[in-house]
Design an enzyme around this catalytic site. Structure first.
Site, mmCIF file in Angstrom:
data_model
loop_
_atom_site.group_PDB
_atom_site.id
_atom_site.type_symbol
_atom_site.label_atom_id
_atom_site.label_comp_id
_atom_site.label_asym_id
_atom_site.label_seq_id
_atom_site.Cartn_x
_atom_site.Cartn_y
_atom_site.Cartn_z
ATOM 1 N N SER A 170 4.958 -1.277 2.881
ATOM 2 C CA SER A 170 4.092 -2.320 3.631
ATOM 3 C C SER A 170 4.200 -3.563 2.998
ATOM 4 O O SER A 170 3.412 -4.470 2.914
ATOM 5 C CB SER A 170 2.649 -2.073 3.658
ATOM 6 O OG SER A 170 2.240 -2.045 5.141
ATOM 7 N N SER A 171 5.739 -3.951 2.768
ATOM 8 C CA SER A 171 5.866 -5.365 2.320
ATOM 9 C C SER A 171 5.651 -6.358 3.512
ATOM 10 O O SER A 171 5.040 -7.335 3.186
ATOM 11 C CB SER A 171 7.397 -5.670 1.998
ATOM 12 O OG SER A 171 8.150 -5.080 2.936
ATOM 13 N N TYR A 189 10.336 4.131 16.128
ATOM 14 C CA TYR A 189 8.875 3.842 15.671
ATOM 15 C C TYR A 189 8.273 3.655 17.439
ATOM 16 O O TYR A 189 7.161 4.395 17.657
ATOM 17 C CB TYR A 189 8.631 2.709 14.988
ATOM 18 C CG TYR A 189 7.198 2.479 14.748
ATOM 19 C CD1 TYR A 189 6.625 2.919 13.501
ATOM 20 C CD2 TYR A 189 6.180 1.715 15.488
ATOM 21 C CE1 TYR A 189 5.129 2.855 13.357
ATOM 22 C CE2 TYR A 189 4.949 1.437 15.279
ATOM 23 C CZ TYR A 189 4.438 2.083 14.189
ATOM 24 O OH TYR A 189 3.242 2.055 13.696
ATOM 25 N N ARG A 222 0.954 -1.321 0.041
ATOM 26 C CA ARG A 222 0.091 0.172 0.031
ATOM 27 C C ARG A 222 0.850 1.196 -0.013
ATOM 28 O O ARG A 222 2.199 1.190 0.219
ATOM 29 C CB ARG A 222 -0.932 0.106 1.215
ATOM 30 C CG ARG A 222 -0.396 0.179 2.499
ATOM 31 C CD ARG A 222 0.043 1.490 2.957
ATOM 32 N NE ARG A 222 0.751 1.725 4.202
ATOM 33 C CZ ARG A 222 1.731 2.010 4.196
ATOM 34 N NH1 ARG A 222 2.699 2.285 3.132
ATOM 35 N NH2 ARG A 222 2.649 1.981 5.578
ATOM 36 N N GLY A 235 11.616 -2.733 3.125
ATOM 37 C CA GLY A 235 12.041 -1.351 3.674
ATOM 38 C C GLY A 235 11.755 -0.166 2.874
ATOM 39 O O GLY A 235 12.504 0.760 3.143
ATOM 40 N N ASP A 260 -2.129 -0.680 7.627
ATOM 41 C CA ASP A 260 -1.553 -1.531 6.395
ATOM 42 C C ASP A 260 -2.190 -2.799 6.003
ATOM 43 O O ASP A 260 -2.611 -2.956 4.944
ATOM 44 C CB ASP A 260 0.062 -1.793 6.659
ATOM 45 C CG ASP A 260 0.750 -0.599 7.037
ATOM 46 O OD1 ASP A 260 0.433 0.691 6.556
ATOM 47 O OD2 ASP A 260 1.929 -0.720 7.351
ATOM 48 N N ASP A 287 -2.464 6.397 12.742
ATOM 49 C CA ASP A 287 -3.282 5.121 12.748
ATOM 50 C C ASP A 287 -3.333 4.448 14.255
ATOM 51 O O ASP A 287 -4.298 4.150 14.791
ATOM 52 C CB ASP A 287 -2.980 3.903 11.879
ATOM 53 C CG ASP A 287 -1.747 3.294 11.669
ATOM 54 O OD1 ASP A 287 -0.765 4.065 12.383
ATOM 55 O OD2 ASP A 287 -1.350 2.472 11.306
ATOM 56 N N HIS A 320 1.287 8.295 10.764
ATOM 57 C CA HIS A 320 1.567 8.095 12.287
ATOM 58 C C HIS A 320 0.218 8.517 12.920
ATOM 59 O O HIS A 320 0.237 8.997 14.375
ATOM 60 C CB HIS A 320 2.654 8.789 12.854
ATOM 61 C CG HIS A 320 4.080 8.340 12.468
ATOM 62 N ND1 HIS A 320 4.757 7.105 12.970
ATOM 63 C CD2 HIS A 320 4.787 8.647 11.218
ATOM 64 C CE1 HIS A 320 5.825 6.936 12.316
ATOM 65 N NE2 HIS A 320 5.947 7.807 11.454
#
Length: 392
Positions: free
Chosen positions: A139-140, A235, A37, A135, A185, A46, A44
């Site tokens: 959103s892998s 994060y 996505r 990376g 995600d 969600d 930041h």
């Protein structure tokens, strides 16, 4: 110019070939895919129960495989960038004990999904292939989680509830990858819709499709090719700072706070916590305004809000970096560009740019000239969420 994205059929064909090489003649019975996505705005927010506006991408993770007898699992990844080894073998616990995370780290996403799957899991063999860059802030990880959950649904169906599926995949990332991510995600990877962005209320988990199918528009994703890792301290630190601010303000989350609340409490907040909270409160409001602008075709307003979002992420939330700032500045110098911003967790990864379709080549050339690194470009449109595929 723009990188070509391998199509779903091409990924499936490659995964099937690898499956045959590893497991022999008996080919896979099941194939599924789930998209990465890009978040257009609402960064930041969600995990602060706010609003986000992502869209699912044509870049996907594919899983092919088949059920086996017994409790043994073998998973192979075709992703060269994944950490070694590219094959894992383990047994499903018969006593219901948890699957422990370990090495390689990519397999922890698979183990987490198995752990949180909402039905019994049989033994299986599977191969993973993906066109979502690792990376890159696209959103892998959620793409892998949702693809794997969708694969398990073909082997032993659960009740089919899509929101519960997204939540289970989010839990997998929390428990097995150690990333306290929000729901965005996984949600958009499950529920993405072709031709639409999704305005997601991360508190109620309601999603409103926002049309984004104007043929005169394109979304350009520019990968800085600076890698980042969200399992570092930044994060979780940002998340803690937001929770601390909400607590001082007497709110359940920053979703409930206004700038008036924040300014009245300024004396009780240190400067860093104030700035983190200010970004979130203003970003939630920007996201709502941006969705309304998009609905009425107000692309200039949408673009202005994108740039405001980037500047806030750079100055207040401090998750941008020199390379992302360079990419945004270069894009905004081109006529026909409405807006540009960093997207994803930060500290590298990608920018997302909304622009007129006729300006795409000019924009890519200008960014290449101005950017100090070696960027990759993807011209994308909103795509469908996770789905089962037919093996011919």
């Amino acid at each position: 110019m723009a990188s070509s994205i391998p199509g779903v059929a091409e990924l499936v064909a490659g995964a099937r070939r690898l499956y045959g090489q590893v497991f022999g003649e008996e080919g896979p019975q099941v194939a599924v895919c789930a998209p990465g996505r890009v978040n257009l705005i609402g960064e930041h927010t969600d995990y602060n129960q706010g609003f986000v506006l992502p869209m699912a991408l044509p870049m996907v993770t594919v899983v092919v495989g088949r059920e086996t007898s017994g409790q043994d699992v073998t998973v192979v990844t075709a992703t060269e960038d994944a950490d070694e080894p590219h094959r894992v073998d383990f047994s499903l616990p018969s006593d219901g004990s948890p699957l422990s995370p370990g090495e390689p780290s990519w397999a922890n996403y698979v183990k987490g999904v198995i752990q949180h799957y909402r039905a019994p899991v049989p033994g299986f063999r599977a191969v993973i292939a993906s066109s979502v860059p690792l990376g890159g802030g696209l959103s892998s990880s959620a793409s892998l989680e949702v693809a794997f959950y969708t694969f398990l649904q073909q082997l032993k169906p659960d009740d089919g509830d899509k929101i519960s599926k997204a939540v289970a995949c989010q839990q997998a990332e929390h428990t097995h990858a150690g990333v306290p991510c929000g729901i965005m995600d996984q949600f958009v990877s499950v529920l993405g819709r072709e031709g639409h962005a999704l305005l997601i209320d991360c508190r109620s988990l309601e999603a409103t499709p926002v049309p984004l199918a104007d043929p005169s528009l394109v979304i350009l994703i520019t990968n800085s090719n600076v890698k980042h890792s969200l399992t570092g301290s930044e994060y979780p630190t940002r998340r803690r700072q937001c929770e601390e601010a909400a607590s001082i303000l007497g709110k359940d989350s920053l979703r409930d706070a206004t700038m008036k609340d924040l300014d009245e409490a300024r004396g009780r907040l240190d400067d860093v916590t104030y700035r983190r909270a200010r970004h979130v409160i203003e970003e939630i409001e920007r996201t709502i305004q941006a969705a309304e602008a998009l609905k009425r075709g107000g692309y200039k307003e949408f673009g202005r809000l994108m740039v405001e979002s980037h500047n806030s992420l750079r100055d207040l939330y401090e998750v941008s970096c020199r390379e992302l700032d360079e990419l945004v500045s270069a894009a905004m110098e081109v006529e026909g560009v409405f807006g540009s911003r960093m997207t994803g967790g930060g500290f590298g990864g990608c920018t997302v740019t909304l622009l007129q379709a006729h300006a795409i080549d000019r924009t890519i050339l200008h960014i290449q000239e101005r950017y100090s690194g070696t960027p990759s470009f993807y011209v994308t449109t909103p795509s469908d969420g996770a789905r089962a595929l037919t093996l011919s």
